[in-house]
Design an enzyme around this catalytic site. Structure first.
Site, short mmCIF file in Angstrom:
data_model
loop_
_atom_site.label_atom_id
_atom_site.label_comp_id
_atom_site.label_asym_id
_atom_site.label_seq_id
_atom_site.Cartn_x
_atom_site.Cartn_y
_atom_site.Cartn_z
N GLU A 430 0.43 3.59 -8.32
CA GLU A 430 1.43 4.38 -7.62
C GLU A 430 2.62 4.71 -8.50
OE1 GLU A 430 2.67 2.35 -4.02
OE2 GLU A 430 2.76 0.43 -5.01
N ASP A 454 3.95 6.93 -3.06
CA ASP A 454 4.85 6.62 -4.17
C ASP A 454 4.46 7.39 -5.43
OD1 ASP A 454 6.95 4.90 -3.33
OD2 ASP A 454 5.46 3.34 -2.97
C1 PEP Z 1 1.85 4.50 -1.14
O1 PEP Z 1 2.86 4.42 -1.83
O2 PEP Z 1 1.12 5.50 -1.11
C2 PEP Z 1 1.44 3.38 -0.27
C3 PEP Z 1 0.28 3.37 0.35
O3 PEP Z 1 2.32 2.35 -0.10
P1 PEP Z 1 3.63 2.43 0.85
O4 PEP Z 1 3.56 3.71 1.61
O5 PEP Z 1 3.59 1.23 1.71
O6 PEP Z 1 4.71 2.40 -0.17
MG MG Z 2 3.79 2.47 -2.13
#
Ligand code: PEP
Ligand code: MG
Length: 551
Positions: A430, A454
């Site tokens: 990410e 992210d």
């Molecule tokens: C993301 O960043 O795509 C993810 C799945 O984590 P979160 O949305 O919890 O940061």
């Molecule tokens: Mg994330």
């Protein structure tokens, strides 16, 4: 007719009373009391309500997570009636002849400061409990309902925006849909709405006025519109859309029990994202084939102190056992940035999305990490648990995580506690950095899961929470899709599987691109499983192209 236009972030049409989320007033001022006895009676009433709530919470916790979790609420109940605490409130009332809210607030501050100043770490941590209990009594004094919704019937919940810790405490049975003034498609309210399968709109702005409280509203989570007093034509269109959606739901039911495979035989693992053990029911109902992302933060966000190893173990075990041998990927703590937890006592950061968050916190605080890893490995004896680390940027971080895992496994071995030594270890892709070094990272782990929420934010330098970035925040950007392809090539070269657990995974328009890239798994909100399955089963993988990667 009043039409408020926002952005649809979870599909569906619903009708209900608009209800504005109640947030406690933190600005309590001292006011002279006209009737001291009446103030004391209000205190007694608020204490009684608090006791009832805490007893119910302790019971619920005992059923769901065992005795140890229930102890927290029992301790809180003791504080509510603690002689010294109550005496301090009474003294202020008598001496200052003031409103009871002020007296309670003062006692809470004094007792929390007293606990915080103690030498013993356990006693210091009780400061958070006192604050929590004080807030509960204050909420009851001010008529703020538990879970933020004081209504007998389900409502459309309106708010400026909701913090992750607020969404966790909501009474979900009372929510028909969400509408927020701010927020974005990646906000936690939006993610929660999609998990619950209810419509949601964000970015409604100032047009969403509190004076609309109690009015019947219609929301369309596809077009992003909120409508009050619809004219006949609009009403007929909304009804028609609702009926079509119901019909679609019925059709999708036929997808249950079917394989996730394209017409030319390419298999896709279709998993679900969950935010708490409660969500497992939705996974099973929607026939998800596993859990590709269990956001473990809920345990930390919902608590007033560090969750213990046993509390965590019970929660992970419950999910692992319920999934009955299907893979359950549990992500280690991912707080920081927009998910703040008071008792972590983190320094204020200018740019928290790029600060000490997620794995950085765990590597900086080995004890917090160890407790979670112990709970995860213990749960691995009860199902097919996989452990996933968030926000990885470097190979050394992964190696440090793996060393922490080895240490925990050795401890459990020595203690004779069962665990699965073959528990898969994976990382989230990410950050752009993790994409660039994906070849090296892939040699260290069993799988990758791409966090496109992210990854989009960091690749395009666009804040995922901001709702005014418009077309600049584009998860379909070729840079994001190329990053996906680079990570997939690296994963496959090393012989490991790769999935997507960000919101983009549920974007049906990108399914051909994901198939062309070679993505092995999609982890999506439970309600997205059946629509995706229907689409996968209609697709021919070998004819899918990479055209969306072109600029
Ligand atoms: C993301 O960043 O795509 C993810 C799945 O984590 P979160 O949305 O919890 O940061
Ligand atoms: Mg994330």
């Amino acid at each position: 007719m009043i039409l408020i236009q926002g952005k649809g972030v979870s599909k569906g049409v619903t009708k209900g009373k608009l209800y504005f989320f109640q947030r406690p007033d933190t600005n309590i001022e001292k006011k002279p009391a006209t009737d001291l006895e009446a103030e004391k009676a209000r205190l007694a009433d608020a204490q009684a309500k608090s006791m009832d709530q805490l007893t119910a919470l302790a019971e619920k916790c005992r059923e769901e997570a065992g005795d140890e979790s229930a102890v927290l609420f029992e301790t809180h109940a003791m504080f509510v009636e603690d002689d010294d605490y109550v005496e301090s409130i009474m003294d202020t009332l008598e001496e200052e002849q003031c409103n009871v809210e002020y007296a309670v607030k003062l006692a809470g501050e004094q007792f929390a400061a007293m606990f915080a100043a103690m030498d013993d770490a356990y006693m210091q941590a009780r400061a958070a409990d006192i604050k929590d209990v004080t807030q509960r009594i204050l909420n009851n004094l001010m008529g703020i309902a538990e879970g933020g919704i004081d209504s007998d019937e389900p409502v459309i919940l309106a708010a400026d925006d909701l913090a992750p810790s607020e969404t966790l405490q909501l009474d979900k049975s009372k929510i028909l849909g969400f509408v927020t003034m701010g927020g974005s498609g990646n906000s936690h309210t939006a993610i929660l709405a999609r998990t619950m399968g209810i419509p949601a709109i964000c970015g409604a702005g100032e047009a969403l006025k509190e004076t609309y409280q109690g009015r019947i509203a219609y929301i369309d989570g596809e077009t992003g519109s909120l409508i009050l007093d619809p004219d006949d034509l609009t009403l007929a269109a909304l009804k028609d859309k609702h009926e079509k959606q119901q019909e679609m739901k019925r059709l999708l039911e036929t997808m249950k029990g079917q394989e996730d495979i394209t017409l030319d035989g390419r298999k896709m693992m279709l998993y679900c994202n969950i935010g708490s053990p409660e969500d497992v029911d939705a996974v099973i109902t929607n026939d998800g084939q596993g859990i590709g992302l269990f956001r473990s933060e809920f345990l930390y966000l919902a608590a007033s102190d560090y969750p213990t190893e046993d509390e965590q173990f019970e929660a992970y075990k419950k999910v692992a056992a319920a999934m009955n041998g299907k893979r359950v990927v549990i992500r280690t703590l991912d707080i920081g940035a927009d998910k703040q937890v008071a008792y972590f006592d983190m320094k204020k950061e200018e740019n928290p999305a790029m600060g000490v968050r997620a794995i950085r916190i765990c590597l900086n605080r080995p004890e917090v990490f160890r407790t979670q890893l112990r709970a995860l490995y213990r749960a691995s004896a009860y199902g097919k648990v996989a452990i996933m680390f968030p926000m990885i940027t470097s190979v050394w971080e992964v190696r440090e995580c793996k060393r922490a895992c080895q240490k925990v496994m050795a401890e459990l071995e020595a203690e004779g506690i069962p665990y699965n030594k073959d528990t898969e270890i994976g990382i989230m892709i990410e950050t752009p950095s993790s994409v660039f070094v994906a070849d090296a990272l892939a040699k260290e782990v069993d799988f990758f899961s791409v966090g496109t929420n992210d990854l989009t934010q960091y690749t395009l330098a666009c804040d995922r929470q901001a709702n005014d970035l418009g077309k600049f925040f584009d998860p379909h950007h070729p840079a994001v899709l190329r990053a996906l392809k680079m990570a997939t090539d690296a994963a496959h070269a090393a012989g490991i599987w790769i999935g997507i657990c960000g919101e983009l995974g549920a974007d049906i328009s990108l399914l051909p691109t994901f198939l062309a890239i070679g993505i092995d798994e999609l982890s999506v909100s439970p309600t997205s499983v059946l629509p995706l399955r229907a689409e996968i089963r209609k697709s021919i993988a070998k004819t899918c192209t990479l055209e969306k990667l072109e600029c």
